[in-house]
Design a protein around this motif. Structure first.
Motif, short mmCIF file in Angstrom:
data_model
loop_
_atom_site.label_atom_id
_atom_site.label_comp_id
_atom_site.label_asym_id
_atom_site.label_seq_id
_atom_site.Cartn_x
_atom_site.Cartn_y
_atom_site.Cartn_z
N LYS A 123 0.82 -1.23 0.00
CA LYS A 123 0.00 0.00 0.00
C LYS A 123 0.84 1.27 0.00
O LYS A 123 0.46 2.28 -0.55
CB LYS A 123 -0.90 0.02 1.24
CG LYS A 123 -2.01 -0.99 1.16
CD LYS A 123 -3.17 -0.60 2.04
CE LYS A 123 -4.37 -1.44 1.68
NZ LYS A 123 -4.33 -2.78 2.28
N ASP A 148 -4.82 -5.84 -3.86
CA ASP A 148 -5.69 -5.56 -2.73
C ASP A 148 -7.14 -5.90 -3.14
O ASP A 148 -7.58 -5.52 -4.22
CB ASP A 148 -5.56 -4.05 -2.42
CG ASP A 148 -5.94 -3.75 -1.00
OD1 ASP A 148 -6.43 -4.65 -0.30
OD2 ASP A 148 -5.74 -2.59 -0.60
N SER A 149 -7.87 -6.61 -2.28
CA SER A 149 -9.17 -7.14 -2.71
C SER A 149 -10.15 -6.03 -3.11
O SER A 149 -10.89 -6.18 -4.09
CB SER A 149 -9.77 -8.01 -1.62
OG SER A 149 -10.00 -7.25 -0.46
N GLU A 150 -10.12 -4.89 -2.40
CA GLU A 150 -11.06 -3.81 -2.72
C GLU A 150 -10.70 -3.15 -4.05
O GLU A 150 -11.56 -2.90 -4.88
CB GLU A 150 -11.06 -2.74 -1.62
CG GLU A 150 -11.57 -3.21 -0.27
CD GLU A 150 -10.55 -4.02 0.51
OE1 GLU A 150 -9.42 -4.21 0.02
OE2 GLU A 150 -10.89 -4.49 1.62
N LYS A 216 -8.32 0.95 5.71
CA LYS A 216 -9.30 1.51 4.77
C LYS A 216 -8.89 2.92 4.37
O LYS A 216 -9.05 3.33 3.22
CB LYS A 216 -10.69 1.49 5.40
CG LYS A 216 -11.82 1.38 4.41
CD LYS A 216 -11.67 0.24 3.41
CE LYS A 216 -11.40 -1.09 4.07
NZ LYS A 216 -11.23 -2.18 3.08
N GLU A 219 -6.46 2.68 1.80
CA GLU A 219 -7.09 2.25 0.54
C GLU A 219 -7.82 3.39 -0.16
O GLU A 219 -7.88 3.44 -1.39
CB GLU A 219 -8.03 1.07 0.80
CG GLU A 219 -7.25 -0.22 1.04
CD GLU A 219 -8.13 -1.39 1.46
OE1 GLU A 219 -9.36 -1.25 1.46
OE2 GLU A 219 -7.56 -2.44 1.82
MG MG Z 1 -7.89 -4.56 1.36
#
Ligand code: MG
Length: 391
Positions: A123, A148-150, A216, A219
């Protein structure tokens, strides 16, 4: 599909081992050319035996020499330079960035210059250096595909739609174990409680970041640089089941979401196979067993992490690097039992809102800002909490 020739940075961590499993299941599509790892000697040896890479980089010289003695044909390097050597191997066309820290940043810049596909799990890269990375990307044929899944969910839901058709993106957050907790109880949260994540199994740092919603927040910043939207177009919603990995709303109010059981192997696989899809044998989502999908708003007073993320987007410049480095240091002190869970917010806020930010042109400047911020944060912690907690 053409063969992907992969340099995997961080092969022994959670993303790293999942990436190797994805490679192992698709040896006709993915080939491991190089790996870089830290000090898990036995696991590294096992990985070398199983995947027969051409080049390996480990943390220190002694381990490199021991590995070389066991595998005479293998190119072995060590330290940050070894890692960059691995990325520079001429056979590599794809780099998986699953290591922490500023070396990941240098490796990413190198991959951009080498026109690689960068499968990005780290990140810090975009949070600390988003402006710089995007400038470099504009001059290169390299591409970043998020792991990253999102971000992967948004990437998939955007597909070939034009950015102008996107009204907003909605990042889902599991909320971690404490999203329903009252702020006054944050003081009593132990390291063990904070490390017990309800849906994802990950490393210690990111698990704590999930509990503080710092993950978050990072993200939100990452999405801003990846998808190049306005801050007002990025939203966060808590979704404890982690089934919807994120959503995109279009200007016609249609919303596209990406759903699956929580399993990091899926976004890893997609980052490698994109734009194609390849079969993957695993448990699939059973809608009749899925009792509910819940959603909750984030309270930005309880979780100032999210508020700070939008302040980073407003401020730009070095603010992302400072925010991330201050949090990293605070989490470090929390994991060692030196500060309380609630202090993580207090420390990052004190650092963030008292700093003047400057524009950054080079990676050296970013590294310097990160180093300086970590030092200063440690100073703030020692001063504020040093005596009471016997540091
Ligand atoms: Mg994530």
């Amino acid at each position: 599909m053409e063969m992907r020739n992969i340099a995997l940075l961080g092969s022994t961590g959670s993303i790293g081992t999942n990436t190797l499993e994805v490679i192992a299941r698709n040896r006709d599509r993915f080939r491991l050319v190089g790996l870089a790892a830290g000090e898990s000697k036995e696991l590294i040896e096992e990985q070398v035996r199983e995947f027969a890479p051409e080049i390996v980089s480990v943390k220190n010289k002694e381990d490199a020499e021991a590995l070389k003695a066991k595998f005479p044909g293998l190119k072995v390097y060590y330290s940050g330079e070894g890692l960059l050597e691995t990325v520079s191997h001429p056979a590599v066309d794809t780099m998986v960035s699953a290591i922490d820290g500023t070396t990941a940043l240098e490796a990413t810049l190198l991959s951009i210059r080498n026109n690689h596909r960068i499968c990005l799990a780290n990140k810090e890269t975009l949070v600390a250096a988003g402006e710089l990375i995007n400038r470099e990307l504009a001059r290169s044929r390299a591409e970043i595909i998020p792991i990253d899944s999102e971000q992967s969910a948004i990437f998939q839901a955007i597909g070939h739609n034009s950015k102008d058709a996107v009204k907003r993106i909605i990042l889902t957050a599991s909320g971690g174990p404490f999203f329903k907790e009252k702020k006054e109880n944050f003081k009593r949260i132990t390291v063990k409680q904070a490390l017990a994540h309800p849906t994802w199994s990950m490393g210690a740092k990111v698990t704590i970041d999930s509990a503080t919603l710092m993950n978050k927040a990072l993200e939100v910043i990452e999405a801003f640089y990846l998808f190049r939207l306005n801050p007002e177009q990025i939203e966060v919603i808590i979704h404890p089941q982690s089934i919807i990995h994120s959503m995109v709303e279009y200007i016609d109010t249609s919303i596209l979401a990406q759903l699956s059981l929580p399993d990091m192997r899926l976004p890893i696989l997609y980052s490698l196979s994109y734009p194609e899809r390849v079969p993957f044998e695993t448990e699939t989502l059973n809608f009749s067993e899925l009792r509910k999908l819940e959603f909750f708003d984030v309270d930005r007073e309880t979780f100032p992490s999210i508020r700070m993320a939008y302040d980073v987007l407003k401020t730009g410049k070095s603010s992302g690097a400072v925010f991330n480095a201050a949090n990293e240091t605070a989490v470090d002190y929390f994991l060692k039992g030196n500060i309380l869970f609630s202090d993580i917010f207090a420390v990052v806020e004190e650092m963030f809102y008292n700093e003047t930010f400057r524009s950054v042109e080079t990676i050296e400047e970013i590294n310097e800002i990160i180093r300086h911020t970590k030092e200063k944060t440690a100073g703030v912690i020692e001063r504020r909490f040093g005596n009471e907690n016997n540091m």
